[in-house]
Design a protein around this motif. Structure first.
Motif, PDB file in Angstrom:
ATOM      1  N   LYS A  29       0.826  -1.207   0.000  1.00 40.94           N
ATOM      2  CA  LYS A  29       0.000   0.000   0.000  1.00 40.94           C
ATOM      3  C   LYS A  29       0.861   1.258   0.000  1.00 40.94           C
ATOM      4  CE  LYS A  29      -4.225  -1.458   0.081  1.00 40.94           C
ATOM      5  NZ  LYS A  29      -5.149  -1.130  -1.001  1.00 40.94           N
ATOM      6  N   ARG A  30       1.948   1.241   0.766  1.00 37.57           N
ATOM      7  CA  ARG A  30       2.840   2.397   0.817  1.00 37.57           C
ATOM      8  C   ARG A  30       3.457   2.666  -0.552  1.00 37.57           C
ATOM      9  NH1 ARG A  30       7.774   4.379   1.490  1.00 37.57           N
ATOM     10  NH2 ARG A  30       8.123   5.969   3.040  1.00 37.57           N
ATOM     11  N   GLU A  31       3.870   1.622  -1.236  1.00 36.76           N
ATOM     12  CA  GLU A  31       4.433   1.784  -2.572  1.00 36.76           C
ATOM     13  C   GLU A  31       3.381   2.272  -3.564  1.00 36.76           C
ATOM     14  OE1 GLU A  31       6.122  -1.979  -3.531  1.00 36.76           O
ATOM     15  OE2 GLU A  31       7.776  -1.762  -2.097  1.00 36.76           O
ATOM     16  N   GLN A  32       2.152   1.786  -3.398  1.00 32.79           N
ATOM     17  CA  GLN A  32       1.071   2.192  -4.305  1.00 32.79           C
ATOM     18  C   GLN A  32       0.758   3.674  -4.150  1.00 32.79           C
ATOM     19  OE1 GLN A  32      -2.588   0.147  -3.560  1.00 32.79           O
ATOM     20  NE2 GLN A  32      -3.722   1.284  -5.091  1.00 32.79           N
ATOM     21  N   TYR A  33       0.666   4.166  -2.911  1.00 35.77           N
ATOM     22  CA  TYR A  33       0.278   5.549  -2.680  1.00 35.77           C
ATOM     23  C   TYR A  33       1.426   6.543  -2.863  1.00 35.77           C
ATOM     24  CZ  TYR A  33      -4.070   3.750  -0.773  1.00 35.77           C
ATOM     25  OH  TYR A  33      -5.267   3.122  -0.610  1.00 35.77           O
ATOM     26  N   SER A  34       2.658   6.071  -2.822  1.00 37.35           N
ATOM     27  CA  SER A  34       3.786   6.993  -2.909  1.00 37.35           C
ATOM     28  C   SER A  34       4.333   7.130  -4.331  1.00 37.35           C
ATOM     29  CB  SER A  34       4.900   6.544  -1.959  1.00 37.35           C
ATOM     30  OG  SER A  34       5.387   5.279  -2.344  1.00 37.35           O
ATOM     31  N   GLN A  35       3.643   6.586  -5.318  1.00 35.10           N
ATOM     32  CA  GLN A  35       4.081   6.741  -6.695  1.00 35.10           C
ATOM     33  C   GLN A  35       3.877   8.181  -7.144  1.00 35.10           C
ATOM     34  OE1 GLN A  35       1.872   4.010  -9.048  1.00 35.10           O
ATOM     35  NE2 GLN A  35       2.879   2.204  -8.234  1.00 35.10           N
ATOM     36  N   VAL A  36       4.713   8.603  -8.079  1.00 33.67           N
ATOM     37  CA  VAL A  36       4.574   9.948  -8.629  1.00 33.67           C
ATOM     38  C   VAL A  36       3.333   9.966  -9.520  1.00 33.67           C
ATOM     39  CG1 VAL A  36       5.665  11.689 -10.078  1.00 33.67           C
ATOM     40  CG2 VAL A  36       7.060  10.246  -8.583  1.00 33.67           C
ATOM     41  N   PRO A  37       2.399  10.897  -9.283  1.00 29.37           N
ATOM     42  CA  PRO A  37       1.177  10.911 -10.091  1.00 29.37           C
ATOM     43  C   PRO A  37       1.453  11.335 -11.528  1.00 29.37           C
ATOM     44  CG  PRO A  37       1.214  12.776  -8.628  1.00 29.37           C
ATOM     45  CD  PRO A  37       2.399  11.934  -8.267  1.00 29.37           C
ATOM     46  N   ILE A  88     -12.261   6.518 -14.395  1.00 27.32           N
ATOM     47  CA  ILE A  88     -11.571   5.853 -13.289  1.00 27.32           C
ATOM     48  C   ILE A  88     -10.068   6.102 -13.368  1.00 27.32           C
ATOM     49  CG2 ILE A  88     -10.994   3.572 -12.363  1.00 27.32           C
ATOM     50  CD1 ILE A  88     -13.875   2.760 -12.955  1.00 27.32           C
ATOM     51  N   LYS A  89      -9.498   6.094 -14.575  1.00 28.26           N
ATOM     52  CA  LYS A  89      -8.065   6.387 -14.725  1.00 28.26           C
ATOM     53  C   LYS A  89      -7.730   7.791 -14.228  1.00 28.26           C
ATOM     54  CE  LYS A  89      -7.207   3.460 -18.746  1.00 28.26           C
ATOM     55  NZ  LYS A  89      -6.898   3.474 -20.194  1.00 28.26           N
ATOM     56  N   GLU A  90      -8.544   8.759 -14.620  1.00 26.98           N
ATOM     57  CA  GLU A  90      -8.307  10.134 -14.184  1.00 26.98           C
ATOM     58  C   GLU A  90      -8.545  10.287 -12.683  1.00 26.98           C
ATOM     59  OE1 GLU A  90      -7.397  13.057 -16.185  1.00 26.98           O
ATOM     60  OE2 GLU A  90      -6.715  11.339 -17.345  1.00 26.98           O
ATOM     61  N   LEU A  91      -9.538   9.580 -12.157  1.00 28.85           N
ATOM     62  CA  LEU A  91      -9.841   9.649 -10.727  1.00 28.85           C
ATOM     63  C   LEU A  91      -8.699   9.073  -9.898  1.00 28.85           C
ATOM     64  CD1 LEU A  91     -12.068  10.500  -8.757  1.00 28.85           C
ATOM     65  CD2 LEU A  91     -12.967   8.184  -8.915  1.00 28.85           C
ATOM     66  N   ARG A  92      -8.067   8.015 -10.387  1.00 25.86           N
ATOM     67  CA  ARG A  92      -6.910   7.453  -9.680  1.00 25.86           C
ATOM     68  C   ARG A  92      -5.763   8.451  -9.619  1.00 25.86           C
ATOM     69  NH1 ARG A  92      -7.612   1.757 -12.085  1.00 25.86           N
ATOM     70  NH2 ARG A  92      -8.634   0.701 -10.358  1.00 25.86           N
ATOM     71  N   LYS A  93      -5.590   9.240 -10.675  1.00 33.31           N
ATOM     72  CA  LYS A  93      -4.536  10.250 -10.675  1.00 33.31           C
ATOM     73  C   LYS A  93      -4.827  11.331  -9.640  1.00 33.31           C
ATOM     74  CE  LYS A  93      -3.689   9.603 -15.590  1.00 33.31           C
ATOM     75  NZ  LYS A  93      -3.801  10.239 -16.920  1.00 33.31           N
ATOM     76  N   VAL A  94      -6.087  11.695  -9.509  1.00 32.83           N
ATOM     77  CA  VAL A  94      -6.476  12.737  -8.557  1.00 32.83           C
ATOM     78  C   VAL A  94      -6.368  12.234  -7.116  1.00 32.83           C
ATOM     79  CG1 VAL A  94      -8.423  14.148  -7.778  1.00 32.83           C
ATOM     80  CG2 VAL A  94      -7.962  13.896 -10.205  1.00 32.83           C
ATOM     81  N   SER A 124     -10.630  17.028  -2.934  1.00 32.77           N
ATOM     82  CA  SER A 124      -9.805  17.009  -4.143  1.00 32.77           C
ATOM     83  C   SER A 124     -10.622  16.615  -5.375  1.00 32.77           C
ATOM     84  CB  SER A 124      -8.616  16.065  -3.966  1.00 32.77           C
ATOM     85  OG  SER A 124      -9.044  14.763  -3.672  1.00 32.77           O
ATOM     86  N   VAL A 125     -11.592  15.705  -5.217  1.00 30.36           N
ATOM     87  CA  VAL A 125     -12.421  15.292  -6.355  1.00 30.36           C
ATOM     88  C   VAL A 125     -13.334  16.435  -6.788  1.00 30.36           C
ATOM     89  CG1 VAL A 125     -14.229  13.706  -7.111  1.00 30.36           C
ATOM     90  CG2 VAL A 125     -12.300  12.840  -5.812  1.00 30.36           C
ATOM     91  N   ARG A 126     -13.945  17.142  -5.830  1.00 27.41           N
ATOM     92  CA  ARG A 126     -14.793  18.291  -6.179  1.00 27.41           C
ATOM     93  C   ARG A 126     -13.993  19.391  -6.859  1.00 27.41           C
ATOM     94  NH1 ARG A 126     -18.308  18.487  -0.705  1.00 27.41           N
ATOM     95  NH2 ARG A 126     -19.817  16.908  -1.311  1.00 27.41           N
ATOM     96  N   LYS A 127     -12.789  19.640  -6.361  1.00 23.88           N
ATOM     97  CA  LYS A 127     -11.938  20.665  -6.965  1.00 23.88           C
ATOM     98  C   LYS A 127     -11.578  20.275  -8.394  1.00 23.88           C
ATOM     99  CE  LYS A 127      -7.662  23.142  -6.105  1.00 23.88           C
ATOM    100  NZ  LYS A 127      -6.500  23.267  -5.227  1.00 23.88           N
ATOM    101  N   TRP A 128     -11.239  19.008  -8.614  1.00 27.83           N
ATOM    102  CA  TRP A 128     -10.880  18.524  -9.950  1.00 27.83           C
ATOM    103  C   TRP A 128     -12.063  18.651 -10.909  1.00 27.83           C
ATOM    104  CZ3 TRP A 128     -12.422  13.316 -11.628  1.00 27.83           C
ATOM    105  CH2 TRP A 128     -12.001  13.021 -12.913  1.00 27.83           C
ATOM    106  N   LEU A 129     -13.267  18.243 -10.468  1.00 32.24           N
ATOM    107  CA  LEU A 129     -14.436  18.306 -11.328  1.00 32.24           C
ATOM    108  C   LEU A 129     -14.828  19.740 -11.663  1.00 32.24           C
ATOM    109  CD1 LEU A 129     -16.642  15.437  -9.850  1.00 32.24           C
ATOM    110  CD2 LEU A 129     -15.448  15.470 -12.044  1.00 32.24           C
ATOM    111  N   THR A 130     -14.668  20.666 -10.721  1.00 34.36           N
ATOM    112  CA  THR A 130     -14.982  22.063 -11.035  1.00 34.36           C
ATOM    113  C   THR A 130     -13.928  22.675 -11.957  1.00 34.36           C
ATOM    114  OG1 THR A 130     -13.942  22.732  -8.963  1.00 34.36           O
ATOM    115  CG2 THR A 130     -16.342  22.547  -8.984  1.00 34.36           C
TER     116      THR A 130
END
Length: 134
Positions: A29-37, A88-94, A124-130
């Motif tokens: 999980k740490r490796e998954q979340y610490s990847q460069v977006p 979903i791809k874009e949401l994972r980046k956010v 962060s999702v609301r900010k991205w969508l706006t």
């Protein structure tokens, strides 16, 4: 010596991370979340192959829910139309590569009832969508 001098003289050290002693699941999980977006692919609503419809009150359909016997919140996005896989791809980046759960409502209309993301990412999702223009 007064209080400000004492505070200036204190030496703060960085906390140590014992990465060798982490549980394998926690390490994964740490490796998954610490990847460069990756950079976002779609900048405007016209470019994106998906749409997020607003609720009846005119708000974005992004909610934080706590499910049964869970202390970890989930972010729920509803009213999605179009290419859901691209959404979903874009949401994972956010959401910094968080786990995304897709709930299909009607396959004939290519519409999804909701998409759930593990963790509290509503702001962060609301900010991205706006920013996109939904």
């Amino acid at each position: 010596m007064n209080k400000t001098q004492v505070l200036k003289s204190l030496v703060l050290r960085q906390p140590k991370e014992n990465l060798k002693r982490l549980h394998p699941v926690a390490q994964q999980k740490r490796e998954q979340y610490s990847q460069v977006p990756e950079p976002l692919q779609y900048k405007t609503r016209e470019e994106s192959p998906f749409r997020v419809l607003r609720s009846q009150n005119g708000n974005l359909p992004v909610y934080k829910k706590y499910f049964a016997r869970s202390e970890v919140p989930r972010t729920v996005v509803r009213h999605i139309e179009g290419d859901v896989n691209e959404f979903i791809k874009e949401l994972r980046k956010v959401c910094s590569n968080a786990d995304v759960i897709e709930k299909v409502q009607d396959e004939t209309l290519d519409q999804v009832g909701r998409v759930e993301v593990n963790g509290s990412h509503t702001i962060s999702v609301r900010k991205w969508l706006t920013q996109i223009g939904f």
